[in-house]
Enzyme design. Structure first.
Site, mmCIF file in Angstrom:
data_model
loop_
_atom_site.group_PDB
_atom_site.id
_atom_site.type_symbol
_atom_site.label_atom_id
_atom_site.label_comp_id
_atom_site.label_asym_id
_atom_site.label_seq_id
_atom_site.Cartn_x
_atom_site.Cartn_y
_atom_site.Cartn_z
ATOM 1 N N SER A 43 4.627 -5.621 3.007
ATOM 2 C CA SER A 43 3.353 -5.394 3.688
ATOM 3 C C SER A 43 2.231 -6.125 2.955
ATOM 4 C CB SER A 43 3.085 -3.887 3.806
ATOM 5 O OG SER A 43 1.965 -3.639 4.629
ATOM 6 N N LEU A 44 1.261 -5.381 2.376
ATOM 7 C CA LEU A 44 0.204 -6.031 1.607
ATOM 8 C C LEU A 44 0.786 -6.908 0.509
ATOM 9 C CD1 LEU A 44 -2.782 -6.365 0.635
ATOM 10 C CD2 LEU A 44 -2.345 -4.363 -0.817
ATOM 11 N N GLN A 61 1.554 -10.098 11.161
ATOM 12 C CA GLN A 61 2.180 -9.119 10.275
ATOM 13 C C GLN A 61 1.522 -7.758 10.389
ATOM 14 O OE1 GLN A 61 0.873 -7.870 6.912
ATOM 15 N NE2 GLN A 61 2.495 -8.455 5.471
ATOM 16 N N HIS A 85 1.001 -1.719 10.857
ATOM 17 C CA HIS A 85 2.164 -2.341 11.494
ATOM 18 C C HIS A 85 2.529 -1.668 12.820
ATOM 19 C CE1 HIS A 85 2.483 -4.600 7.838
ATOM 20 N NE2 HIS A 85 2.549 -3.478 7.139
ATOM 21 N N ARG A 126 -9.317 -7.493 5.436
ATOM 22 C CA ARG A 126 -8.136 -6.998 6.159
ATOM 23 C C ARG A 126 -8.113 -5.475 6.135
ATOM 24 N NH1 ARG A 126 -2.722 -5.669 4.540
ATOM 25 N NH2 ARG A 126 -1.075 -6.443 5.955
ATOM 26 N N GLN A 146 0.840 -1.203 0.000
ATOM 27 C CA GLN A 146 0.000 0.000 0.000
ATOM 28 C C GLN A 146 0.871 1.248 0.000
ATOM 29 O OE1 GLN A 146 -3.136 -0.364 2.795
ATOM 30 N NE2 GLN A 146 -3.976 1.673 2.448
#
Length: 813
Positions: free
Chosen positions: A100-101, A259, A208, A125, A20
């Protein structure tokens, strides 16, 4: 032979996906306009969540920057581009990473998570992350400073109640927290470190960080709901943001769930991926922007970025265009020391680019490897009754090896589901296929199965039990046939045909029978163009010589004989094709180019070496794979097989052809099936009908073999048109001898299903296919790590046999 696992055989390619923040208006639109594979991905994703993802990605839609929508849009765009690169340019990496994503995109690309469930999962999510902190109350920012970890700047971040969210490179971290605290850090950091660059990110949530704990809990619950879709083993080729290492299959779901709240250890991820790629390996970034290349560059690692169609075509010169032969790629020196088990598991899930270079250390045909996109000239054959499972095929494909899904005696609905699972999990050009075994008692099944294989876009078909081309096989050979760039026909799938006689080999070296092809054309199952293109195409790409288990010539006699037939047929075909036939279209593969391989009795490195010494260009194994973790049969059967020696096998009547004297190799030790099946066969030959059986014989059959009344057995099988054709059942109702044939066949088939189910109460009636080759394997690995079946994986078994064969042929074994 030494007890060692199998190190990787060739270079690794890596694909990474940004997360993202990399989204942009119009992302993926050029791929969508040009490539059907990209359009299909966007359509599949839109259907999965009921939202027009194209509208969000391609127009000025503000939802593109709202986390709930950003995440499925990014996942879709990246998978659409990846599918195009795989299908059109031959990209097929072995390792994956995602920021990340992007880690979830990587898991989809690796086959650890199907695409449609993943789209639904990341939307949930994103919604959970959006709802965890009220709008505009969370923020993220990038901090750029030389050696930022040692500068003291991160101490100021922690003191302000803000967290480090991403460790992106030695020069950059991303911080995450409440918006006011993040904004308040900017002047503090500017005063303390004038050279520091502070860049607010266009992300609507403080990802995060511990502020995401509610989202993490919701995401963990959603992961539990889709646990059946996850393939932890295939996740082992994807680096984990939470650990900085390849996913441990045992902790896959837990690490993925945390995560959301843990820092992204991207710096560690990059080091892990660079080491896995090794010298000469490509690292390719696929996404809307070049977001990760600079991070790799800070480590001295160069990458290639593909964000547009033009960049894809520019990179295409470094890849293999679909349908074109690959030039050999230099291979690294073999690893001298045994690799730990974890090293074997980590690279598993995704096959290599097609076609893979053939390692000259290993015997066999490099052309066979290129055609089948496999790393070595070895395949695991399709075992019947579902024993040759999708899991086995996935494990083989995950290490760049060819395995065939077993379909014999498996309901077509289940075959369709397994094919769908394989298509969803495997990228384009992965080596995999499915088996078709002749069903003489239900001829229609062959055509129905062929239809499934055609519609399922199965790239490789193993043909067993056929002595000549039939309508089902001709359709498999010709359906989807198209002219290549050079005008020569390009089959949609490869055909590997098992033969037990030179005459059968000759029939499959010839083109499809014209009358059969014409009939299929009249029925609308082939086009005129497919029939025309196939008029001079051999029925087989490969012939696999497998001696008949019931007796006759062995491999020593058959393999040279079939090679001679191939060479003679090739000489004739080459003479005809030299001037062009079929309207100027030459054959794609002349009969003389059909490879000849070996199967049957290949249970030890010396046996495999002997097959290659006889002239085999590839080998195909069978029963040894039944005693592996991936084989879909009972633990009880595997325990019996793992303890068997070469003298613990015999033959028994074959379910397909017992009335003609057909026999198959089976395990004798630990059960009474072979003796009981022989007794049943004897009674059939003596009496020929159930009504003529003596009372004591019938009683013993019902008590010990069938475990039910014979009249009930007849009622059950006569009501099962999926397993027995209407014509066969009608004939059995009229002919008492045929009725007994079906009843005997019911027992022979049922004994296989009982073994697969593993009910100890039925152990004496287990039919366990296998021969002395498996006993030979047990003898060779006795006292090593592979002695127990729970430590045998089908790909490691392949490596053990082929590496050992190479040593024997080199005079070292």
């Amino acid at each position: 032979m030494t007890d060692q696992t199998w190190p990787p055989l060739s270079r690794a390619d890596v694909v990474v996906f940004p997360g993202q923040g990399s989204q942009r208006q119009g992302m993926g639109q050029d791929f969508h306009q040009r490539f059907p594979a990209a359009r299909a991905a966007f359509e599949e994703a839109s259907d999965a969540i009921g939202i027009d993802i194209c509208a969000i990605c391609f127009t000025d839609d503000p939802r593109l920057h709202v986390t709930e929508f950003t995440q499925p849009c990014l996942l879709t765009m990246e998978i659409a581009v990846f599918r195009v690169l795989a299908a059109e340019f031959g990209l097929a990496p072995r390792f994956f990473g995602g920021h990340s994503l992007g880690e979830l995109t990587a898991l989809v690309a690796a086959g650890a998570l199907p695409f449609a469930p993943a789209v639904r999962l990341v939307r949930a999510r994103g919604a959970a992350m959006q709802e965890a902190v009220p709008a505009d109350q969370g923020a993220m920012a990038a901090l750029i400073l030389d050696d930022i970890a040692e500068s003291g700047a991160l101490d100021l971040v922690t003191a302000a109640g803000v967290e480090v969210a991403n460790q992106n490179s030695p020069k950059q971290v991303v911080i995450s927290g409440l918006a006011g605290r993040v904004a308040g850090l900017r002047p503090v950091l500017a005063d303390a470190h004038p050279d520091l660059t502070f860049i607010p990110l266009r992300i609507s949530v403080p990802a995060h960080s511990q502020l995401m704990r509610p989202a993490g809990e919701r995401f963990s619950a959603r992961l539990a709901e889709v646990a059946g879709d996850l393939d932890p083993l295939r996740a082992a080729s994807v680096v984990s943001n939470a650990t900085g290492e390849f996913h441990d299959p045992r902790r896959f779901a837990a690490d993925l769930a945390r995560q959301i709240t843990s820092p992204v250890r991207w710096l560690d991820d990059m080091r892990t991926l660079a080491a896995a790629a090794g010298p000469g390996g490509h690292i390719v970034e696929v996404g809307p922007r070049a977001a990760l290349a600079s991070f790799f560059r800070a480590l001295g690692v160069e990458t290639r970025t593909i964000t547009t169609v033009d960049e894809a075509f520019g990179f295409g010169s470094d890849l293999v265009l679909r349908g074109e032969p690959a030039a050999p790629v230099a291979q690294p020196a073999p690893v001298a020391q045994p690799a730990p088990v974890a090293q074997v598991l980590q690279p598993a899930p995704v096959a290599m680019a097609a076609p893979a270079a053939h390692d000259p250390e290993f015997p066999g045909s490099a052309a066979w490897c290129r055609s089948h996109r496999a790393r070595i000239a070895y395949a695991a054959g399709g075992m019947g009754a579902g024993v040759g499972s999708a899991r086995l095929v996935l494990r083989m494909a995950g290490t760049g090896l060819l395995g065939y899904l077993g379909t014999s005696d498996v309901p077509l609905e289940r075959v369709a589901a397994e094919l769908a699972r394989l298509r969803a999990a495997l990228p384009a050009h992965a080596p995999w296929g499915a088996n078709i075994t002749r069903a003489p008692w239900h001829p229609r099944r062959d055509e129905d199965l062929a239809d499934l294989l055609v519609r399922g876009e199965v790239p490789d078909v193993e043909v067993a039990g056929f002595t000549e081309p039939t309508a089902a096989l001709v359709r498999l050979r010709l359906a989807g046939l198209r002219p290549g760039p050079d005008g020569r026909p390009r089959p949609a799938r490869l055909m590997l045909v098992k033969v037990a006689h030179p005459d059968a080999a000759a029939r499959f070296l010839a083109p499809p029978p014209p009358a059969v092809a014409a009939d299929l054309r009249a029925r609308g199952l082939l086009t005129a163009e497919e029939v025309r293109l196939g008029a001079n195409l051999p029925m087989a790409d490969d012939l696999c010589v497998e001696p008949w288990a019931g007796g006759g010539p062995g491999l020593l006699e058959l393999l040279p004989a079939v090679r001679a037939v191939r060479d003679r047929a090739g000489a004739g075909a080459d003479a005809v094709a030299g001037g062009g036939v079929g309207g100027g279209v030459d054959v794609h593969q002349a009969a003389g180019q059909v490879r000849v391989g070996a199967a049957g009795g290949l249970g030890s490195p010396r046996a495999v070496a002997a097959a290659f010494a006889l002239g085999a260009e590839f080998v195909l194994t069978g029963s040894v794979n039944q005693c592996t973790v991936e084989a879909d049969t009972s633990d009880l059967v595997k325990d019996l097989l793992a303890s068997a020696g070469v003298a613990d096998f015999t033959t028994a009547p074959d379910v397909d052809s017992f009335e003609l004297g057909g026999r198959v190799p089976v395990l004798r030790r630990g059960g009474l099936f072979a003796a009981r099946a022989d007794r049943l066969d004897e009674l059939y030959r003596r009496y020929g009908e159930l009504e003529a059986l003596r009372a004591e014989d019938r009683q013993r059959l019902e008590k010990d073999l069938f475990r039910r009344n014979l009249d009930d057995v007849w009622q059950e099988l006569s009501a099962d048109p999926d397993r027995w054709s209407a014509a066969v059942l009608a004939g059995a109702r009229e002919d008492v001898r045929q009725r007994m044939v079906l009843v005997v066949r019911w027992y022979l088939a049922e004994s296989t299903r009982r073994a697969r189910a593993g009910d100890p109460a039925e152990a004496l009636n287990f039919q366990v296919r296998g021969g002395p080759a498996l006993g030979a394997f047990n003898d060779v690995v006795r006292g090593t790590r592979l002695a127990g079946w729970r430590d045998r994986h089908v790909d490691e078994l392949a490596g053990f046999l082929m590496r050992g064969a190479a040593e024997v042929l080199a005079g070292r074994g």
